[in-house]
Write a protein that holds these residues in place. Structure first.
Motif, mmCIF file in Angstrom:
data_model
loop_
_atom_site.group_PDB
_atom_site.id
_atom_site.type_symbol
_atom_site.label_atom_id
_atom_site.label_comp_id
_atom_site.label_asym_id
_atom_site.label_seq_id
_atom_site.Cartn_x
_atom_site.Cartn_y
_atom_site.Cartn_z
ATOM 1 N N THR A 78 -4.028 8.260 -3.543
ATOM 2 C CA THR A 78 -2.069 8.447 -3.762
ATOM 3 C C THR A 78 -1.326 8.908 -2.762
ATOM 4 O O THR A 78 -0.676 8.275 -2.686
ATOM 5 C CB THR A 78 -1.867 9.168 -5.531
ATOM 6 O OG1 THR A 78 -2.414 10.001 -5.299
ATOM 7 C CG2 THR A 78 -3.181 7.906 -6.071
ATOM 8 N N ASP A 103 -5.018 2.392 -0.536
ATOM 9 C CA ASP A 103 -4.212 1.563 -1.823
ATOM 10 C C ASP A 103 -5.115 1.288 -2.967
ATOM 11 O O ASP A 103 -4.595 0.949 -4.140
ATOM 12 C CB ASP A 103 -3.449 0.185 -1.344
ATOM 13 C CG ASP A 103 -2.405 -0.753 -2.182
ATOM 14 O OD1 ASP A 103 -1.747 0.680 -2.995
ATOM 15 O OD2 ASP A 103 -2.314 -1.798 -2.329
ATOM 16 N N SER A 128 -7.032 3.690 -4.968
ATOM 17 C CA SER A 128 -6.074 4.535 -5.927
ATOM 18 C C SER A 128 -5.629 3.895 -7.015
ATOM 19 O O SER A 128 -6.230 3.647 -8.742
ATOM 20 C CB SER A 128 -4.358 4.153 -5.073
ATOM 21 O OG SER A 128 -3.528 4.869 -5.995
ATOM 22 N N LEU A 188 1.692 9.960 -13.476
ATOM 23 C CA LEU A 188 1.872 8.737 -12.798
ATOM 24 C C LEU A 188 1.854 7.006 -13.230
ATOM 25 O O LEU A 188 2.845 6.400 -13.496
ATOM 26 C CB LEU A 188 0.589 8.409 -11.504
ATOM 27 C CG LEU A 188 0.293 9.373 -10.868
ATOM 28 C CD1 LEU A 188 -0.748 9.285 -10.534
ATOM 29 C CD2 LEU A 188 1.412 8.883 -10.010
ATOM 30 N N LYS A 224 6.425 2.878 -6.269
ATOM 31 C CA LYS A 224 5.448 3.263 -5.709
ATOM 32 C C LYS A 224 4.785 4.187 -4.976
ATOM 33 O O LYS A 224 4.604 5.350 -5.004
ATOM 34 C CB LYS A 224 4.059 1.931 -5.238
ATOM 35 C CG LYS A 224 2.523 2.724 -5.665
ATOM 36 C CD LYS A 224 2.007 1.285 -5.585
ATOM 37 C CE LYS A 224 0.790 1.105 -5.240
ATOM 38 N NZ LYS A 224 0.285 2.179 -4.304
ATOM 39 N N GLU A 240 4.305 8.105 -6.320
ATOM 40 C CA GLU A 240 2.886 9.121 -5.600
ATOM 41 C C GLU A 240 2.617 9.950 -4.811
ATOM 42 O O GLU A 240 1.767 10.729 -4.327
ATOM 43 C CB GLU A 240 1.739 7.820 -5.228
ATOM 44 C CG GLU A 240 1.837 6.474 -6.037
ATOM 45 C CD GLU A 240 0.118 5.098 -5.937
ATOM 46 O OE1 GLU A 240 0.223 5.413 -4.500
ATOM 47 O OE2 GLU A 240 -0.147 4.375 -6.583
#
Length: 420
Positions: A61, A176, A179, A276, A286, A290
Motif C-alpha cells: 500500500t 497497485d 494492494s 483502510l 487512495k 494508503e
C-alpha cells in the motif's frame, strides 16, 4: 420506512454482528471464568491471520501509493501535513490528560503492596531509536515487530519506482494490483472475525476480568470516560475542521467497525485493514489513506499519549512524588510520543515503553510490575483512540492537501461512479 430499515441493516450489518459476537463471548467469559480460555486458540487464529497479512499489506500500500504518484510535490505535501497533524493531535491529547490528572490524581488514596521485581534490563534511548528506525538485515524488514523500518523502506522503494516514470510503469501498476489483492484477502479473513473476536473476548474476560477490580479502579474511572469524551468531542472537532458537519456524520457512520476491531484485538496493525476500508468509504483519496494509515498505525498514538501520561502520574503518586513542573510535563509528553512509536502494533505490547518510563524517570525496579498491570488495563481504550484517530487524521490531511471542499467533491465523484 422499511427501505430505511433495510438501508440501516445493510450499512451496519457486519458491525452489529461483531458487537453481538463480542457480547456473547464476554458473557461466556463471565459465566465460565478461566474455563473460557479453552476458546483462546480460535481467537488466536484470527489475530495470526491478520498479523500474517498486515506486513505485505503495509509494503504494497505504501510503496504502491508512492510509486504511482507522479506529483512529488503532492507526496511532500501529504507527508508534511501528516506529521504536522500527528504532532498537533498528540500535543492536544497530552495537554488534556495532564490537566485531568492534576485535577483528579489517579493514585490518590491508592496503597499498593507488591513484591520486589527482578532487575530490569537497561534500556538506552539511543539504542532504542536505532532499533526503532532500522534493522540489521533485509529479512528483518518483513516482520510486524519492525514496522517503522518497513515503512521507511517502503517509502524509499516507492520513490525509486516513481522516479522511473509513471507512464507504463509495470512495477507501479503491479504494486497497485497487489494492494487490491491484499484488500480482497482481508475481506475473506474478516468473514471469520465474528467467531475469532467472540472467542478472543471470552478468553480475555475469563482470564483477566477479576483484575479489573481493586487498586486500579480510580485510574480506570478517570481513563475510560476521558477516552470516550475525547473520541466524541475531539474527533468531532477534528472532523468538523476536515470538512464540516457532513464530515462528522461520515466519520461516525463508518468508524464503528474499526472501533470494534481495535477494542477486541488491542492492536493498531490488526485494525489497519479495516481502517483502510472505512476511510475509503469516508471518501479519503487512495494515495492519502494508503500513506497516512500505515504510518499512523506506527506513529500516531493519541491514545498511547493519554495512557502513558496517566501511567507516569500514577507512579509519581504511588512513590509520593508530585507530578508538576514544566520540565516534568515536557519530559512526559516526549516520552509518551516516543513510546507510541516504540510500542505500536503489538497487543498489550507496551512493555518496552513502560521500561523507558521507569528508567528515564528514575523509578525503582519495583515500579515495573505496577505500571505493566496498569498498561494492560488501559490498552484496549488506548488502541481504540489510536486507530480511530488514524482515520480522522486521514480526513484532516485530505482537507489540508485538497482544500476544504474535498468532501463535496468526493460525494460527487461517488455519485457519478454509481450512475455510471
Amino acid at each position: 420506512m422499511n427501505a430505511k430499515k433495510q438501508s440501516v441493516w445493510k450499512n451496519y450489518r457486519f458491525p452489529i454482528i461483531l458487537i453481538l459476537s463480542i457480547i456473547v463471548g464476554s458473557i461466556i467469559g463471565i459465566v465460565f471464568g478461566k474455563k473460557a480460555t479453552v476458546l483462546k486458540p480460535f481467537g488466536d487464529i484470527f489475530l495470526n491471520l491478520m498479523f500474517t497479512v498486515v506486513t505485505p499489506l503495509v509494503f504494497v500500500t505504501i510503496a504502491g501509493a508512492v510509486g504511482n504518484m507522479v506529483n512529488m510535490k503532492r507526496l511532500g505535501k501529504i507527508i508534511s501535513n501528516m506529521f504536522l497533524t500527528f504532532l498537533a493531535t498528540g500535543f492536544i491529547a497530552g495537554l488534556i490528560i495532564i490537566t485531568v490528572v492534576k485535577v483528579f490524581p489517579p493514585a490518590a488514596g491508592v496503597k499498593l503492596t507488591f513484591e520486589a521485581a527482578k532487575a530490569l534490563e537497561t534500556v538506552k534511548l539511543s539504542d532504542q531509536i536505532v532499533k526503532t528506525l532500522t534493522v540489521t538485515d533485509f529479512g528483518g524488514l518483513f516482520s510486524r515487530s519492525n514496522m517503522m523500518p518497513l515503512i521507511i523502506f517502503s517509502i524509499f522503494f516507492g520513490l525509486c519506482v516513481s522516479s522511473l516514470g509513471a507512464e507504463n510503469n509495470i512495477i507501479a501498476k503491479g504494486l497497485d494490483a497487489m494492494s487490491k489483492v491484499m484488500m480482497k484477502f482481508i475481506s475473506i479473513i474478516m468473514l471469520y472475525a465474528p467467531i475469532g473476536l467472540g472467542a478472543y473476548f471470552a478468553s480475555l474476560i475469563g482470564e483477566f476480568g477479576p483484575q479489573l477490580l481493586g487498586a486500579y479502579a480510580r485510574a480506570m474511572v478517570i481513563y475510560y470516560p476521558l477516552c470516550i469524551i475525547y473520541f466524541f468531542v475531539a474527533f468531532s472537532g477534528y472532523s468538523y475542521f476536515a470538512g464540516g458537519t457532513q464530515c462528522i456524520k461520515t466519520f461516525f457512520k463508518n468508524i464503528l467497525e474499526p472501533s470494534i476491531t481495535s477494542l477486541a484485538t488491542q492492536s493498531s496493525l490488526a485494525t489497519l485493514p479495516v481502517n483502510l476500508k472505512a476511510t475509503e468509504n469516508m471518501g479519503v483519496p487512495k494515495d492519502i489513506r494508503e500513506i497516512v494509515l500505515p504510518i499512523g498505525a506506527t506513529m500516531h498514538m493519541d491514545g498511547t499519549v493519554i495512557s502513558s501520561i496517566l501511567k507516569i502520574s500514577f507512579l509519581f503518586g504511588i512513590f509520593g512524588q508530585e507530578f508538576s513542573g514544566i520540565g516534568t510535563y515536557v519530559a512526559a509528553l516526549a516520552i509518551s510520543v516516543m513510546g507510541g512509536v516504540v510500542m505500536s502494533g503489538v497487543p498489550g505490547g507496551g512493555l518496552i515503553g513502560e521500561m523507558l518510563i521507569v528508567n528515564l524517570f528514575g523509578f525503582p525496579a519495583e515500579a515495573f510490575p505496577i505500571i505493566a498491570t496498569l498498561g494492560f488495563l488501559v490498552d484496549p481504550a488506548a488502541t481504540w483512540i489510536n486507530c480511530t484517530g488514524d482515520a480522522v487524521t486521514s480526513m484532516v490531511v485530505t482537507r489540508l492537501v485538497e482544500g476544504k471542499d474535498w468532501m463535496k467533491k468526493s460525494v460527487q465523484t461517488l455519485s457519478y461512479a454509481i450512475k455510471g
